[in-house]
Design a protein around this motif. Structure first.
Motif: not given
Length: 472
Positions: A260-265, A270-275, A297-302, A334-343
């Protein structure tokens, strides 16, 4: 424009197998009236027993035993097709479900984003395999050609009208999507390939067959456009999964929960959002369903992260009755903002970002077990640090390292043997207005083990040091 057709030849059977943890066991999909049940599809294990699609159930039982029968469920297939359309919307803004068991995607405008077609196709196949679905993929210059070529090919890519026409002319008549009576009439005439049909005079075809046949042929060769309705993703996610038997343990619920959670992800991607909040309904044979709420506490989609959080909360839940069905609802997207990571990430490979660690702790220990800290305008340490919800703003900014992050519940008497005082004392005199008057000299200390703390002497009653907290 370039159109990709993704055909799911065993969608009904795959909709069952992907939900089972015993997919290698013999299984057949049945349909038809009660008086004459027919095998609609069989998995490879059942085929080895001599079973085949179209066979009567009574004949199948006489031939073999030890296979599982599952009723074909149109609602389950429709739910899966909705999920697939949401998944495909991630790759193209023009996704159509015009044909059953197939998706049409306009991918010409997506190649710059997802790379050349071979790499793009490999990505589509990999993600569909992870969803537990078999597929056939064809690329052509118009959507009708892509769909009909998928009847006879897998992996074919014809990227211009001339290549598409050449592939269509070699297509068997019985794979071209013509009506059954038209197909039979053409084959009685000795025609086997679509090229032989197109070589006939157009007027003769129009007189002998219905106008819809000529319209289909024109659309097939790109002479007319097919009016397609395009998919628009819904504002919420809902999926329901019926279990094979009554489940009484948390462990047996993990496999369907992961699916179920794989389907949710896939839907979220596809909608470019998180849950940020979803509800898992554990439905029983009798009585109201048990509802497990999962809030972040923050949107996630993994998918792996969502599964870990839901599993932590599920294992802490007491099942009051066996579970028959799982239902997942998510409408806070809500909209999903990927976590910023250094190179070059300096963290160790196994370490986790703070946000994921925080959510894991909340899932394991409970929402109230993980709190934030907020600084208030008070010099007394026991009053300055206040517990707060994660992310709640404070009224005062504190310079990093100026105060210890870990305050003891109560000050503790400290032996001065082996202690080193670092720097001068900091005097705090405050609280006379509320009856909590304090007069203290605070010192930064370091133990013989290298631990750094914050200790004070009470000026009202001079004496030993009292440990107030530790620096990180």
């Amino acid at each position: 424009m370039l159109w990709a057709c993704i055909l799911f030849p065993q969608l009904a059977l795959d909709s069952i197998l992907r939900e089972r943890d015993d997919a290698d066991a013999p299984l057949v999909l049945i349909s038809g009236p009660v008086q004459r049940r027919v095998l609609q599809a069989v998995n490879p294990a059942a085929a080895k027993l001599g079973l085949r699609a179209g066979q009567a159930l009574t004949a199948a039982r006489a031939l073999a035993d030890g296979f599982t029968c599952v009723e074909a469920d149109p609602a389950r297939i429709e739910q899966l097709q909705q999920l697939l359309a949401a998944w495909a919307y991630r790759f193209s803004a023009q996704v159509s479900r015009h044909y059953p068991r197939a998706l049409l995607l306009e991918v010409g405008s997506s190649l710059q984003l997802f790379g050349p077609w071979p790499a793009f196709e490999a990505r589509l196949r990999q993600e569909l395999a992870e969803l537990g679905l078999r597929q056939r993929i064809v690329l052509a210059s118009n959507p009708v050609a892509a769909r009909m070529l998928a009847n006879a090919h897998d992996g074919l890519a014809v990227t211009d009208p001339n290549e598409t026409r050449a592939a269509l002319l070699n297509l068997p008549i019985d794979r071209a999507g013509l009506p059954a009576d038209t197909r039979e009439a053409l084959m009685r005439m000795g025609l086997r390939r679509l090229g032989e049909v197109m070589a006939l005079p157009r007027d003769a075809l129009a007189k002998r067959f219905s106008a819809q046949v000529q319209v289909h042929l024109d659309q097939l060769f790109g002479l007319r456009n097919l009016g397609l309705g395009f998919y628009l993703p819904p504002d919420r996610f809902e999926a329901r999964l019926e279990l094979n038997f009554d489940v009484e343990s948390h462990q047996a619920l993990l496999f369907p929960l992961r699916r179920l959670l794989n389907d949710l992800a896939a839907f979220l991607a596809g909608r470019d959002c998180g849950v940020q909040r979803f509800a898992l309904h554990l439905e029983h044979h009798e009585g109201a369903a048990t509802v497990l709420l999962v809030g972040l506490l923050a949107a996630e989609r993994d998918a792996a992260m969502l599964f870990e959080l839901a599993r932590g909360r599920l294992e802490a839940l007491t099942l009051r009755a066996p579970v028959r069905t799982l239902r997942l609802l998510a409408d806070d997207l809500p909209a999903f903002v990927p976590q910023h990571q250094a190179l070059f990430d300096p963290r160790a490979q196994q370490s986790q970002p703070w946000e994921q660690l925080r959510e894991r702790l909340r899932a394991r220990l409970g929402d109230d077990a993980v709190k934030g800290l907020r600084a208030e305008a008070d010099h007394r340490p026991e009053c300055a640090w206040q517990g707060a919800e994660q992310g709640a703003p404070g009224t005062l900014l504190v310079a990093p390292g100026s105060r210890p992050g870990w305050l003891l519940p109560e000050p503790r008497l400290l032996s001065e043997a082996g202690l080193q005082l670092l720097g001068q004392a900091e005097r705090i005199e405050s609280g006379w207005w509320d009856g909590g008057d304090v007069r203290r000299d605070y010192y930064r200390i370091e133990t013989r083990d290298g631990l750094r703390g914050w200790a004070y002497r009470d000026l009202a009653q001079p004496g030993p040091l009292w440990l107030q907290g530790w620096f990180a």
